[in-house]
Design a protein around this motif. Structure first.
Motif, mmCIF file in Angstrom:
data_model
loop_
_atom_site.group_PDB
_atom_site.id
_atom_site.type_symbol
_atom_site.label_atom_id
_atom_site.label_comp_id
_atom_site.label_asym_id
_atom_site.label_seq_id
_atom_site.Cartn_x
_atom_site.Cartn_y
_atom_site.Cartn_z
ATOM 1 N N SER A 83 0.820 -1.224 0.000
ATOM 2 C CA SER A 83 0.000 0.000 0.000
ATOM 3 C C SER A 83 0.845 1.261 0.000
ATOM 4 C CB SER A 83 -0.970 0.036 1.193
ATOM 5 O OG SER A 83 -1.778 -1.122 1.221
ATOM 6 N N ARG A 84 2.152 1.144 -0.209
ATOM 7 C CA ARG A 84 3.026 2.316 -0.183
ATOM 8 C C ARG A 84 3.262 2.858 -1.592
ATOM 9 N NH1 ARG A 84 6.328 3.400 4.241
ATOM 10 N NH2 ARG A 84 5.315 2.656 6.129
ATOM 11 N N ASN A 85 3.570 4.151 -1.664
ATOM 12 C CA ASN A 85 3.960 4.825 -2.898
ATOM 13 C C ASN A 85 5.405 5.275 -2.733
ATOM 14 O OD1 ASN A 85 1.283 4.636 -3.921
ATOM 15 N ND2 ASN A 85 0.710 6.467 -2.772
ATOM 16 N N TYR A 86 6.309 4.666 -3.505
ATOM 17 C CA TYR A 86 7.732 4.985 -3.418
ATOM 18 C C TYR A 86 8.208 5.643 -4.705
ATOM 19 C CZ TYR A 86 7.967 1.654 0.528
ATOM 20 O OH TYR A 86 7.777 0.990 1.710
ATOM 21 N N ASP A 87 9.351 6.335 -4.592
ATOM 22 C CA ASP A 87 10.035 6.735 -5.818
ATOM 23 C C ASP A 87 11.087 5.679 -6.130
ATOM 24 O OD1 ASP A 87 12.184 7.142 -4.134
ATOM 25 O OD2 ASP A 87 12.430 9.269 -4.580
ATOM 26 N N GLY A 88 11.919 5.920 -7.146
ATOM 27 C CA GLY A 88 12.877 4.908 -7.572
ATOM 28 C C GLY A 88 13.929 4.563 -6.549
ATOM 29 N N LEU A 89 14.143 5.438 -5.555
ATOM 30 C CA LEU A 89 15.125 5.187 -4.499
ATOM 31 C C LEU A 89 14.461 4.669 -3.232
ATOM 32 C CD1 LEU A 89 17.368 8.361 -4.925
ATOM 33 C CD2 LEU A 89 17.636 6.101 -5.967
ATOM 34 N N GLN A 90 13.196 4.317 -3.320
ATOM 35 C CA GLN A 90 12.378 3.790 -2.221
ATOM 36 C C GLN A 90 12.117 4.835 -1.144
ATOM 37 O OE1 GLN A 90 13.695 0.474 0.150
ATOM 38 N NE2 GLN A 90 11.643 -0.402 0.311
ATOM 39 N N ASN A 91 12.079 6.087 -1.528
ATOM 40 C CA ASN A 91 11.613 7.116 -0.606
ATOM 41 C C ASN A 91 10.090 7.063 -0.544
ATOM 42 O OD1 ASN A 91 14.130 8.545 0.108
ATOM 43 N ND2 ASN A 91 14.189 9.042 -2.063
ATOM 44 N N ASP A 92 9.559 7.162 0.646
ATOM 45 C CA ASP A 92 8.113 7.144 0.825
ATOM 46 C C ASP A 92 7.549 8.492 0.380
ATOM 47 O OD1 ASP A 92 5.503 6.930 1.599
ATOM 48 O OD2 ASP A 92 5.914 6.268 3.645
ATOM 49 N N LEU A 93 6.860 8.504 -0.763
ATOM 50 C CA LEU A 93 6.349 9.766 -1.304
ATOM 51 C C LEU A 93 5.297 10.397 -0.409
ATOM 52 C CD1 LEU A 93 6.088 8.787 -5.082
ATOM 53 C CD2 LEU A 93 7.854 10.168 -3.981
ATOM 54 N N ASP A 94 4.523 9.559 0.284
ATOM 55 C CA ASP A 94 3.473 10.091 1.145
ATOM 56 C C ASP A 94 4.040 10.786 2.384
ATOM 57 O OD1 ASP A 94 1.471 9.118 -0.539
ATOM 58 O OD2 ASP A 94 1.527 7.142 0.408
#
Length: 584
Positions: A83-94
């Motif tokens: 249920s997470r939204n990450y960028d390409g570096l696995q930063n939590d966008l939320d």
């Protein structure tokens, strides 16, 4: 720690002077005055390291200090990824602040405050190796396995393991020891490099079992197997993204990972907006509960686009090693290839076709090879089924990315501009598309066991009729309706019955949007029964009117619950229509 200094800057390519050793794919931090920027070593030459920076290098100057970490690009794995939204570096966008991503801002991918209900699966004194399951926590109905770290080599003994209870991801849940006296505390978090697939499993011959998607144009004509690979090329506006959404919603998978690797911002926003609202066709819950999204838009640095596909694949491998069926969707790998082209050009490498890297086919093949079906140490099995999309400029399916992907993927789902313009969705071209899995005897045997002894023959018969119908249509377009015999009109309209009833599907209809294999078999038999029936007509004008009536009735069958009273009523109407002109 190796240190260096920036000696050259070409957009996101930074050249660093170093004296001590550095390693290919090693991560370094460029100490930019505003914020430290993460970068990855992509080339090494004498005393210089060429690094691609994952963020904007605006304001960076030569002479800036660079620190090398000694580690490769890696992701944090543990409970809390779904249920997470990450960028390409696995930063939590939320978790990021503000509307725009800020340079140098990195967030934790996992919630280290949440407490998870841990259940041990092993006992003290048990011998384990890398990848073995120590326990599990439940995350969104998924049994998330806590594994022995893959960095450990050889056999280890469980000296202690936590009792059932609630723990954070950073709490020690087991202590392991080996014969040399070394001890290792194990938490729920692991660090995995994204560009080196781990080998803590045994490759198992694929069982050649169809991955059911509920989409007839795929399951019937060109099936993909569990652990298989496929890709969807096509011009803009032909429905690549919508088709991927349908596959993710309906496919027979435990986990769905979506990599928006450089897609346009509006399409990424659509994913964020729609996925939380989509109902899971198989569980009745929300689809996002078993989904993770890796997002990079086209205006993000090219290096971040490249990282996103590897991050997504590594997350998929993690869940596969839990014995789960993972569906990985990448939209669009053309953006990834463009990122490779940009970095290759900046390093002044010898260009290949259309200025893409010479080794583009090898890079794509190596990535697709990470999908597959595996057997774990405990004899459980897991799989990654990978389907990517390609966005060729101008819909040119002969361009390098499409051609290179064709060599790697086993299923080819070509979207047709002509079919999209005529609203024949999904716009998968039945003539150009193929599934190489259909050539394997193992899959043919599996189809006989799971569907029907005649299934392969029925599929080939359908394909032949579609091809013949296309040829007849070309003749009619050239010679006119009255320039070809009635038999040709009948042949064309029989192929149209296959097209309208089998290939086309209404994604907005609750029943028609997802068709189980048993229903696909039943309807294909009905359609081929019509194809093999001889009809009598006095003039060609009667042919179109008659077959349109058949198509309308069969469409209503597709919209009705299988074997319901309504379905049976339409089936009776169909039989009556067939008997009107049937030559017995």
């Amino acid at each position: 720690m190796t240190r260096g200094k920036v000696s050259g800057i070409i957009a996101n390519l930074v050249i660093v002077d170093v004296k001590d050793p550095v390693v290919q794919n090693e991560i370094c931090m460029i100490l930019h005055p505003e914020a430290s920027l993460m970068a990855e070593v992509i080339k090494i030459g004498e005393n210089k390291a060429y690094v691609q920076v994952f963020e904007s290098t605006r304001g960076l100057k030569t002479g800036t200090e660079v620190e090398f970490s000694g580690k490769m690009l890696e992701v944090s794995l543990g409970p809390g990824i779904l249920s997470r939204n990450y960028d390409g570096l696995q930063n939590d966008l939320d978790a990021m602040k503000g509307i725009f991503l800020r340079r140098g801002e990195y967030t934790s991918p996992l919630n280290d405050q949440k407490r998870w209900e841990f259940v041990p699966l092993q006992a003290k004194g048990t011998a384990v190796i890398a990848g073995d399951w120590l326990g599990e926590v439940t995350e969104n109905r998924i049994a998330h396995k806590i594994m022995v770290p893959f960095t450990l080599e050889g056999e280890w003994m469980i000296e202690s393991i936590a009792v059932e209870g609630k723990y954070t991801v950073n709490d020690t849940i087991a202590t392991l020891g080996n014969k040399t006296g070394e001890k290792r505390d194990v938490t729920m978090v692991q660090k995995w490099p994204v560009k080196r697939p781990l080998k803590a499993f045994r490759h198992k011959p694929r069982p050649f079992r169809i991955l059911e998607t509920g989409i007839r144009a795929i399951d019937t004509l060109n099936p993909i197997t569990e652990g298989g690979t496929g890709f969807i090329p096509g011009p803009f506006g032909c429905g690549k993204t919508v088709l991927q959404h349908a596959i993710s919603r309906q496919a027979e998978a435990d986990i769905v990972i979506v990599a928006a690797c450089g897609e346009r911002a509006n399409e990424v926003v659509e994913i964020f907006k729609e996925f939380p609202e989509l109902e899971d066709a198989r569980t009745g819950a929300k689809l996002i509960e078993r989904t993770t999204i890796i997002a990079n838009t086209s205006n993000m640095p090219v290096a971040a686009r490249e990282a996103s596909v590897y991050t997504a694949m590594t997350l998929a491998e993690y869940y596969r090693n839990m014995g789960l069926k993972v569906l990985l969707l990448a939209d669009s790998t053309s953006r990834w290839a463009q990122a490779l082209r940009e970095m290759s050009n900046r390093m002044e490498e010898l260009p290949g076709p259309d200025a893409f890297p010479m080794d583009l086919p090898a890079i794509i093949s190596n990535f697709y090879a990470r999908a597959g079906y595996v057997e774990l140490h405990n004899d459980a099995t897991g799989s990654i089924t990978f389907i990517g999309t390609v966005s060729p400029a101008g819909g040119n399916l002969k361009e390098p990315v499409t051609e290179a992907t064709k060599k790697a993927a086993r299923c080819f789902y070509a979207l047709s501009q002509e079919r999209a313009d005529s609203k024949r969705y999904p716009a998968i071209d039945p003539v150009d598309s193929y599934s190489k899995y259909m050539e394997y005897e193992e899959l043919q045997e599996s189809l006989k066991e799971t569907i029907s002894d005649q299934w392969t023959g029925m599929v080939e018969h359908s394909r032949d009729m579609i091809i013949k119908g296309k040829e007849v249509m070309e003749q009619i377009n050239i010679l006119g309706d009255d320039g070809v015999p009635i038999e040709h009109h009948v042949l064309f309209w029989k192929s149209e019955v296959i097209d309208f009833i089998i290939l086309q599907q209404d994604g907005f209809d609750e029943v028609d949007r997802m068709t189980p294999l048993k229903r696909q078999e039943y309807m294909l038999k009905k359609v081929l029964g019509i194809v093999d029936t001889e009809f009598r007509f006095a003039k060609f004008e009667e042919v179109a009117e008659y077959f349109r009536s058949i198509i309308n009735v069969m469409k209503q069958m597709n919209y009705s619950e299988f074997h319901s009273d309504q379905f049976r009523d339409y089936e009776t109407q169909l039989d009556s229509l067939i008997n009107e002109r049937n030559i017995v």
